[in-house]
Write a protein that holds these residues in place. Structure first.
Motif, PDB file in Angstrom:
ATOM      1  N   VAL A  28       0.908  -0.777  -0.177  1.00 28.50           N
ATOM      2  CA  VAL A  28      -0.122   0.149   0.022  1.00 28.50           C
ATOM      3  C   VAL A  28       0.994   1.281   0.289  1.00 28.50           C
ATOM      4  CG1 VAL A  28      -1.444   1.316   1.552  1.00 28.50           C
ATOM      5  CG2 VAL A  28      -1.755  -1.392   1.428  1.00 28.50           C
ATOM      6  N   GLN A  29       0.585   2.217  -0.760  1.00 31.26           N
ATOM      7  CA  GLN A  29       1.262   3.340  -0.706  1.00 31.26           C
ATOM      8  C   GLN A  29       2.880   2.909  -1.258  1.00 31.26           C
ATOM      9  OE1 GLN A  29       0.160   6.062  -0.321  1.00 31.26           O
ATOM     10  NE2 GLN A  29      -1.756   5.857   0.181  1.00 31.26           N
ATOM     11  N   CYS A  30       3.204   2.359  -2.535  1.00 33.82           N
ATOM     12  CA  CYS A  30       3.747   1.938  -2.893  1.00 33.82           C
ATOM     13  C   CYS A  30       4.676   3.272  -3.367  1.00 33.82           C
ATOM     14  CB  CYS A  30       4.342   0.950  -3.854  1.00 33.82           C
ATOM     15  SG  CYS A  30       4.704   0.864  -5.061  1.00 33.82           S
ATOM     16  N   SER A 121       8.155  -5.152   6.950  1.00 35.33           N
ATOM     17  CA  SER A 121       6.934  -6.193   7.855  1.00 35.33           C
ATOM     18  C   SER A 121       5.774  -6.711   7.501  1.00 35.33           C
ATOM     19  CB  SER A 121       6.533  -4.732   9.509  1.00 35.33           C
ATOM     20  OG  SER A 121       5.207  -3.453   9.124  1.00 35.33           O
ATOM     21  N   SER A 122       4.269  -6.383   6.712  1.00 36.91           N
ATOM     22  CA  SER A 122       3.758  -6.912   6.544  1.00 36.91           C
ATOM     23  C   SER A 122       4.108  -8.091   5.635  1.00 36.91           C
ATOM     24  CB  SER A 122       2.832  -5.698   5.238  1.00 36.91           C
ATOM     25  OG  SER A 122       3.869  -4.881   4.341  1.00 36.91           O
ATOM     26  N   ARG A 123       5.072  -8.013   5.205  1.00 37.32           N
ATOM     27  CA  ARG A 123       5.619 -10.055   3.760  1.00 37.32           C
ATOM     28  C   ARG A 123       6.915  -9.670   4.618  1.00 37.32           C
ATOM     29  NH1 ARG A 123       4.913 -12.087  -0.757  1.00 37.32           N
ATOM     30  NH2 ARG A 123       5.608 -14.080  -0.629  1.00 37.32           N
ATOM     31  N   PRO A 124       7.377 -10.103   5.351  1.00 40.80           N
ATOM     32  CA  PRO A 124       8.507 -10.254   5.446  1.00 40.80           C
ATOM     33  C   PRO A 124       9.701 -11.513   5.197  1.00 40.80           C
ATOM     34  CG  PRO A 124       7.324 -11.203   7.626  1.00 40.80           C
ATOM     35  CD  PRO A 124       6.930 -10.280   6.951  1.00 40.80           C
ATOM     36  N   LEU A 125      10.682 -10.980   4.719  1.00 49.07           N
ATOM     37  CA  LEU A 125      11.925 -11.938   3.823  1.00 49.07           C
ATOM     38  C   LEU A 125      12.545 -13.043   5.125  1.00 49.07           C
ATOM     39  CD1 LEU A 125      13.862 -12.515   1.792  1.00 49.07           C
ATOM     40  CD2 LEU A 125      14.648 -11.106   1.808  1.00 49.07           C
ATOM     41  N   PRO A 126      12.010 -14.250   5.302  1.00 42.57           N
ATOM     42  CA  PRO A 126      12.647 -15.210   6.459  1.00 42.57           C
ATOM     43  C   PRO A 126      13.643 -14.634   6.751  1.00 42.57           C
ATOM     44  CG  PRO A 126      11.756 -16.071   4.589  1.00 42.57           C
ATOM     45  CD  PRO A 126      12.058 -14.521   4.272  1.00 42.57           C
ATOM     46  N   GLU A 127      14.939 -14.857   7.804  1.00 40.32           N
ATOM     47  CA  GLU A 127      15.700 -14.332   8.038  1.00 40.32           C
ATOM     48  C   GLU A 127      16.949 -15.205   7.485  1.00 40.32           C
ATOM     49  OE1 GLU A 127      16.469 -12.345  10.050  1.00 40.32           O
ATOM     50  OE2 GLU A 127      14.513 -11.084  10.520  1.00 40.32           O
ATOM     51  N   ARG A 148      14.764  -2.313   7.755  1.00 43.28           N
ATOM     52  CA  ARG A 148      13.313  -2.903   8.142  1.00 43.28           C
ATOM     53  C   ARG A 148      12.256  -1.707   7.819  1.00 43.28           C
ATOM     54  NH1 ARG A 148      14.867  -8.264   9.565  1.00 43.28           N
ATOM     55  NH2 ARG A 148      17.221  -8.850   9.682  1.00 43.28           N
ATOM     56  N   ILE A 149      10.989  -2.024   7.502  1.00 44.21           N
ATOM     57  CA  ILE A 149      10.373  -0.905   7.366  1.00 44.21           C
ATOM     58  C   ILE A 149       8.636  -1.543   8.485  1.00 44.21           C
ATOM     59  CG2 ILE A 149       8.568  -0.015   5.875  1.00 44.21           C
ATOM     60  CD1 ILE A 149      11.639  -0.449   3.571  1.00 44.21           C
ATOM     61  N   ASP A 150       8.403  -0.825   8.935  1.00 42.90           N
ATOM     62  CA  ASP A 150       6.911  -1.701   9.363  1.00 42.90           C
ATOM     63  C   ASP A 150       6.221  -0.094   9.934  1.00 42.90           C
ATOM     64  OD1 ASP A 150       7.472   0.473  11.239  1.00 42.90           O
ATOM     65  OD2 ASP A 150       7.490  -0.459  13.115  1.00 42.90           O
ATOM     66  N   ALA A 151       6.220   0.572   8.434  1.00 42.11           N
ATOM     67  CA  ALA A 151       5.135   2.258   8.483  1.00 42.11           C
ATOM     68  C   ALA A 151       5.369   2.634   7.214  1.00 42.11           C
ATOM     69  CB  ALA A 151       5.266   2.381   9.794  1.00 42.11           C
ATOM     70  N   PHE A 152       4.188   3.014   7.116  1.00 42.58           N
ATOM     71  CA  PHE A 152       4.570   3.735   5.316  1.00 42.58           C
ATOM     72  C   PHE A 152       4.035   5.248   5.327  1.00 42.58           C
ATOM     73  CE2 PHE A 152       0.434   1.277   4.979  1.00 42.58           C
ATOM     74  CZ  PHE A 152      -0.394   2.506   4.604  1.00 42.58           C
ATOM     75  N   GLY A 249       2.949  13.100   4.075  1.00 42.77           N
ATOM     76  CA  GLY A 249       1.640  13.039   4.433  1.00 42.77           C
ATOM     77  C   GLY A 249       2.130  12.047   5.942  1.00 42.77           C
ATOM     78  N   PRO A 250       0.556  11.699   6.635  1.00 39.34           N
ATOM     79  CA  PRO A 250       0.828  10.741   7.516  1.00 39.34           C
ATOM     80  C   PRO A 250       1.592   9.455   7.470  1.00 39.34           C
ATOM     81  CG  PRO A 250      -1.571  11.305   6.643  1.00 39.34           C
ATOM     82  CD  PRO A 250      -0.896  11.697   5.637  1.00 39.34           C
ATOM     83  N   TRP A 251       1.458   8.883   8.638  1.00 45.19           N
ATOM     84  CA  TRP A 251       2.056   7.556   8.900  1.00 45.19           C
ATOM     85  C   TRP A 251       0.947   6.357   8.915  1.00 45.19           C
ATOM     86  CZ3 TRP A 251       6.951   6.176   7.295  1.00 45.19           C
ATOM     87  CH2 TRP A 251       7.866   7.409   7.072  1.00 45.19           C
ATOM     88  N   ALA A 252       1.161   4.982   8.933  1.00 43.47           N
ATOM     89  CA  ALA A 252       0.847   3.953   9.540  1.00 43.47           C
ATOM     90  C   ALA A 252       1.009   2.743   9.226  1.00 43.47           C
ATOM     91  CB  ALA A 252      -0.146   4.551   7.944  1.00 43.47           C
ATOM     92  N   PRO A 253       0.618   1.762   9.614  1.00 45.62           N
ATOM     93  CA  PRO A 253       1.098   0.687   9.676  1.00 45.62           C
ATOM     94  C   PRO A 253       1.508  -0.048   8.343  1.00 45.62           C
ATOM     95  CG  PRO A 253      -0.557   0.362  11.428  1.00 45.62           C
ATOM     96  CD  PRO A 253      -0.173   1.987  10.172  1.00 45.62           C
ATOM     97  N   HIS A 254       2.612  -0.594   8.172  1.00 43.36           N
ATOM     98  CA  HIS A 254       2.714  -0.933   6.894  1.00 43.36           C
ATOM     99  C   HIS A 254       1.742  -2.716   6.444  1.00 43.36           C
ATOM    100  CE1 HIS A 254       4.680  -2.152   3.286  1.00 43.36           C
ATOM    101  NE2 HIS A 254       5.636  -1.058   2.775  1.00 43.36           N
ATOM    102  N   ALA A 255       1.585  -2.556   5.327  1.00 42.85           N
ATOM    103  CA  ALA A 255       0.119  -3.258   4.339  1.00 42.85           C
ATOM    104  C   ALA A 255       0.574  -3.920   2.911  1.00 42.85           C
ATOM    105  CB  ALA A 255      -1.015  -3.076   4.933  1.00 42.85           C
TER     106      ALA A 255
END
Ligand code: SF4
Ligand code: SF4
Length: 268
Positions: A28-30, A121-127, A148-152, A249-255
């Motif tokens: 979302v918001q790419c 964080s919405s589609r984490p690459l395996p460690e 490491r991106i957990d918000a957009f 823009g406002p921040w939101a959890p990554h999705a």
């Protein structure tokens, strides 16, 4: 914004080219709107022509392949070869979500100076994949940055800005206009947005002007250096800024967008 020149070339932070505009994720918001674009890859021949032209007037510290997902390009080594041969920069980088990078051929790693790995964080690459990419970068002397991106940050406003003052304020505060320069299909842009916002918006509003034409500098024609300087140092917003929040823009959890979901049609 003032830009210095060295040997007749404008010194900039970075220049990007999209190896592919489509992606294997649907954030979302790419920023370049990849989930809403048709599949497209750049041809090495065309990119080589564009970069040789730009290299006469522009000297970015780093040249980056971005997307979309660059590893969806069928011949990333050929792209890296034409980019390096153009003399556009001394540093060559790729920005990836990592899902294809871990198993890419050595021919890609051998040609890179830097890699930015975006782990969402919405589609984490395996460690274990991060560890494998880290190992391969170390083997090839590549400087790896793991983000490491957990918000957009919301980039597309609910509706176009009504006033010129709002558009000017967004443009004035936007840092992307100095960090995310783009070369795409024969034009240079301050940021990645104009050609892709155009594709999305004109599906519903074909009467609107072609943002790629009004907001980009054509690499064809005389006095490219003067045209590029005037464009880079402009204080007036792009037409695309009317449909963008830039870095305000406002921040939101990554999705992730659900598969097959249509874009939220709030532009117009
Ligand atoms: S991985 Fe990057 S290019 Fe792909 S959808 Fe997410 S933000 Fe866009
Ligand atoms: S369109 Fe304007 S506001 Fe949006 S990223 Fe580009 S320069 Fe910034």
């Amino acid at each position: 914004m003032h830009y210095d020149l060295h040997d007749g070339r404008i010194l900039t932070w970075a220049l990007e080219a999209h190896a592919a505009t489509h992606c294997n994720l649907r954030c979302v918001q790419c920023c370049p709107l990849s989930p809403h674009l048709p599949a497209w890859t750049v041809s090495p021949e065309r990119l080589g022509d564009e970069l040789r032209t730009l290299a006469r007037v522009l000297k970015p510290q780093v040249f980056k392949f971005t997307g979309g997902e660059p590893f969806l390009h069928p011949d990333l080594p050929a792209l890296l070869d034409v980019a390096r041969a153009s003399g556009i920069s001394e540093q060559f980088s790729v920005t990836t979500n990592g899902f294809l990078a871990q198993s890419a051929p050595d021919a890609v790693y051998e040609r890179l100076d830097r890699m930015t790995l975006s782990v969402y964080s919405s589609r984490p690459l395996p460690e274990r994949s991060i560890a494998r990419i880290t190992e391969r970068c170390e083997q090839h002397g590549i400087y790896l940055t793991v983000k490491r991106i957990d918000a957009f940050q919301q980039l597309t406003p609910d509706s176009p800005w009504a006033s010129e003052a709002q558009t000017r304020e967004v443009f004035a505060r936007c840092w992307l206009k100095t960090r995310c320069h783009l070369v795409h299909q024969g034009r240079f842009y301050l940021c990645t947005r104009p050609p892709h916002v155009e594709t999305v918006v004109r599906r519903e509003h074909p009467e609107l002007p072609a943002l790629s034409e009004v907001d980009g500098v054509s690499l064809d024609g005389p006095e490219l250096l003067a045209r590029m300087l005037g464009y880079l140092e402009r204080e007036t917003p792009l037409e695309t800024c009317r449909r963008c929040l830039g870095s305000s823009g406002p921040w939101a959890p990554h999705a992730q967008l659900p598969r097959g979901a249509e874009q939220d049609r709030r532009e117009g």
